[in-house]
Motif scaffolding. Structure first.
Motif, short mmCIF file in Angstrom:
data_model
loop_
_atom_site.label_atom_id
_atom_site.label_comp_id
_atom_site.label_asym_id
_atom_site.label_seq_id
_atom_site.Cartn_x
_atom_site.Cartn_y
_atom_site.Cartn_z
N PHE A 1 2.46 5.81 11.36
CA PHE A 1 2.27 6.59 10.13
C PHE A 1 1.99 8.06 10.40
CE2 PHE A 1 0.86 2.22 9.58
CZ PHE A 1 1.71 1.80 8.57
N THR A 2 1.17 8.35 11.40
CA THR A 2 0.83 9.75 11.68
C THR A 2 1.38 10.23 13.02
OG1 THR A 2 -1.30 9.07 12.62
CG2 THR A 2 -1.25 9.64 10.28
N LYS B 1 -0.03 4.43 2.03
CA LYS B 1 0.12 4.31 3.49
C LYS B 1 1.56 4.09 3.90
CE LYS B 1 -1.50 1.51 7.41
NZ LYS B 1 -2.38 0.39 7.83
N CYS B 2 2.27 3.26 3.14
CA CYS B 2 3.57 2.75 3.59
C CYS B 2 4.77 3.41 2.95
CB CYS B 2 3.64 1.25 3.33
SG CYS B 2 2.26 0.30 4.01
N GLU C 1 0.33 -4.81 4.86
CA GLU C 1 0.24 -4.00 3.65
C GLU C 1 1.54 -3.24 3.36
OE1 GLU C 1 -2.20 -1.70 6.78
OE2 GLU C 1 -1.40 -3.72 6.47
N CYS C 2 2.44 -3.24 4.34
CA CYS C 2 3.77 -2.65 4.15
C CYS C 2 4.84 -3.72 3.93
CB CYS C 2 4.14 -1.80 5.36
SG CYS C 2 3.03 -0.43 5.71
N GLU D 1 2.35 -4.64 9.96
CA GLU D 1 1.59 -4.05 8.86
C GLU D 1 1.85 -4.87 7.60
OE1 GLU D 1 -0.41 -1.56 9.37
OE2 GLU D 1 0.28 -0.84 11.34
N ASP E 1 0.86 -1.18 0.00
CA ASP E 1 0.00 0.00 0.00
C ASP E 1 0.90 1.24 0.00
OD1 ASP E 1 -1.71 2.11 0.51
OD2 ASP E 1 -2.88 1.04 2.03
N ASN F 1 0.58 4.49 16.34
CA ASN F 1 0.36 4.76 14.92
C ASN F 1 1.66 5.27 14.32
OD1 ASN F 1 -0.33 5.78 12.36
ND2 ASN F 1 -2.41 6.26 13.01
#
Length: 397
Positions: free
Chosen positions: A175-176, A81-82, A141-142, A139, A78, A173
């Motif tokens: 990512f953020t 996202k990643c 998706e990563c 994750e 993804d 989190n």
């Protein structure tokens, strides 16, 4: 406990932790563009031998033979996202910043032999079931099926020519929210980031000045709590140096990601033939037996000293056996005072290579273990780092 039984128990605990994690409670768990050659699929392995205690492996060493499978590259990352898998999956953007924040995405231990384990560099139980599992995110998706519990972060300030580095608690989190520097007292140890000077070579790679003492926390579970002493193993590193770490021209990567290592299931089928991270930095540090004997390994149980020396632990203290003068009887491969291999043998030399990608490092205001304080034990620090919770504000040696 002898070497074979130690690794058997460690492996059993770690494998049990992998299963438990699926049930939500893991137990183990002047900068320029690349001037150093980039490893491509089909290239041969690059030797990770550091030349003995006190030496550093090649920053881009690779124990795999890079015969990546024809089915590689089919993991559906993804990207939104990643981050871009064609670079290093950066979770933030350093390209327009004057200071650069990173999280290690690969830490490959090349010595001492007790941490490398059997099977060769990159294939031992400590590497695969503690380090790799913790560094990899949770994750899929990563392209990661880890826990995300082991976080080593860097704040690089090229203008001031310094770096702040240390551990971070697991992030809610990545990512953020990102990560914050762990500043917490665990028993006798103050765990803080450290700041030191950096210099650049002609290729733009940076090397740090030695860090007197850097206690790096390795969390075993993302869920058990960053303040729980049973959930953390400390790597007590003295005179630690990060060497020839080369940041890419967009300031987002140290090293690169190799999507060709992953198939549709997003796993690496054979790490001896293809790895998913190409490193671009090395490190070396001294681990004294006395420091290591203060670090309990709740997953065994014995101290880090007993693991490093591969000796039977004292049945009462679970640490290294001592003589009548209370001196540790086992020997290491290095001397912390003369800084020579095989001299006084009070230490082991740790060497490794690493890759890192951009992340957000926050001020820690929402994470208690990033604000200082903690346990009621004595202090045995030496990092000379401040505890104000701000990014990159630790005072240097």
């Amino acid at each position: 406990m002898k070497r074979s039984s130690t690794y058997l128990l460690l492996g059993s605990v770690a494998l049990a932790g992998v299963a438990a994690f699926t049930l939500s409670a893991s137990l183990t768990s002047c900068i320029t563009e690349h001037a150093r050659p980039v490893v491509e699929a089909g290239a041969s392995a690059i030797d990770c031998d550091s030349g003995g205690p006190g030496g550093f492996p090649a920053a881009n060493c690779d124990p795999s033979d890079n015969s990546c499978p024809s089915t590689g590259g089919t993991c559906p990352i993804d990207t939104a996202k990643c981050g871009d898998p064609n670079t290093c999956l950066p979770l933030a953007d350093n390209s327009k910043k004057t200071t650069f924040d990173f999280r290690l995405r690969r830490l490959l231990i090349t010595s001492p032999p007790s941490l490398v384990g059997t099977g060769g560099v990159g294939l031992g139980l400590v590497q695969t079931t503690v380090i790799d599992l913790g560094v990899d995110l949770h994750e899929i998706e990563c392209g990661d099926k880890g826990t995300g519990a082991f976080n080593w972060i860097l704040h690089v300030d090229p203008t001031a020519s310094n770096i702040t580095t240390g551990g971070a608690p697991p992030s809610s989190n990545p990512f953020t929210v990102g990560y914050c520097f762990y500043r917490h007292q665990l028993g006798q140890l103050d765990i803080e980031p450290a700041q030191t000077a950096i210099t650049y070579d002609d290729a733009g790679a940076f090397t740090t000045s030695p860090i007197a003492l850097l206690n790096v926390p390795v969390f075993l579970s993302p869920d058990a709590g960053a303040a729980d002493p049973a959930n953390v193993i400390i790597l007590p590193l003295r005179q630690a140096v990060l060497k020839q770490a080369l940041v890419t021209n967009n300031n987002n990567c140290i090293g690169s990601y190799n999507l060709k290592a992953l198939g549709q299931s997003c796993t690496v089928a054979d790490p001896s033939s293809c790895v998913k991270w190409h490193t671009a930095g090395s490190l070396g540090a001294i681990m004294t037996l006395e420091d290591a004997d203060k670090v309990p390994l709740s997953i065994l149980p014995e101290t880090l000293c007993a693991l490093l020396t591969q000796t039977s632990p004292d049945p009462t203290t679970h640490g290294c056996m001592r003589d009548g003068s209370n001196k540790i009887m086992a020997k290491g491969d290095y001397c912390s005072t003369s800084q020579k291999a095989g001299d006084c043998q009070d230490s082991f030399w740790l060497s490794a290579v690493f890759a890192a990608s951009a992340v957000n490092i926050n001020d820690g205001s929402s994470e208690p273990t990033c604000q200082g304080g903690g346990g009621d034990g004595g202090t045995d620090s030496g990092t000379d780092a401040s505890t104000d919770g701000g990014t990159g504000d630790a005072s240097g040696d």
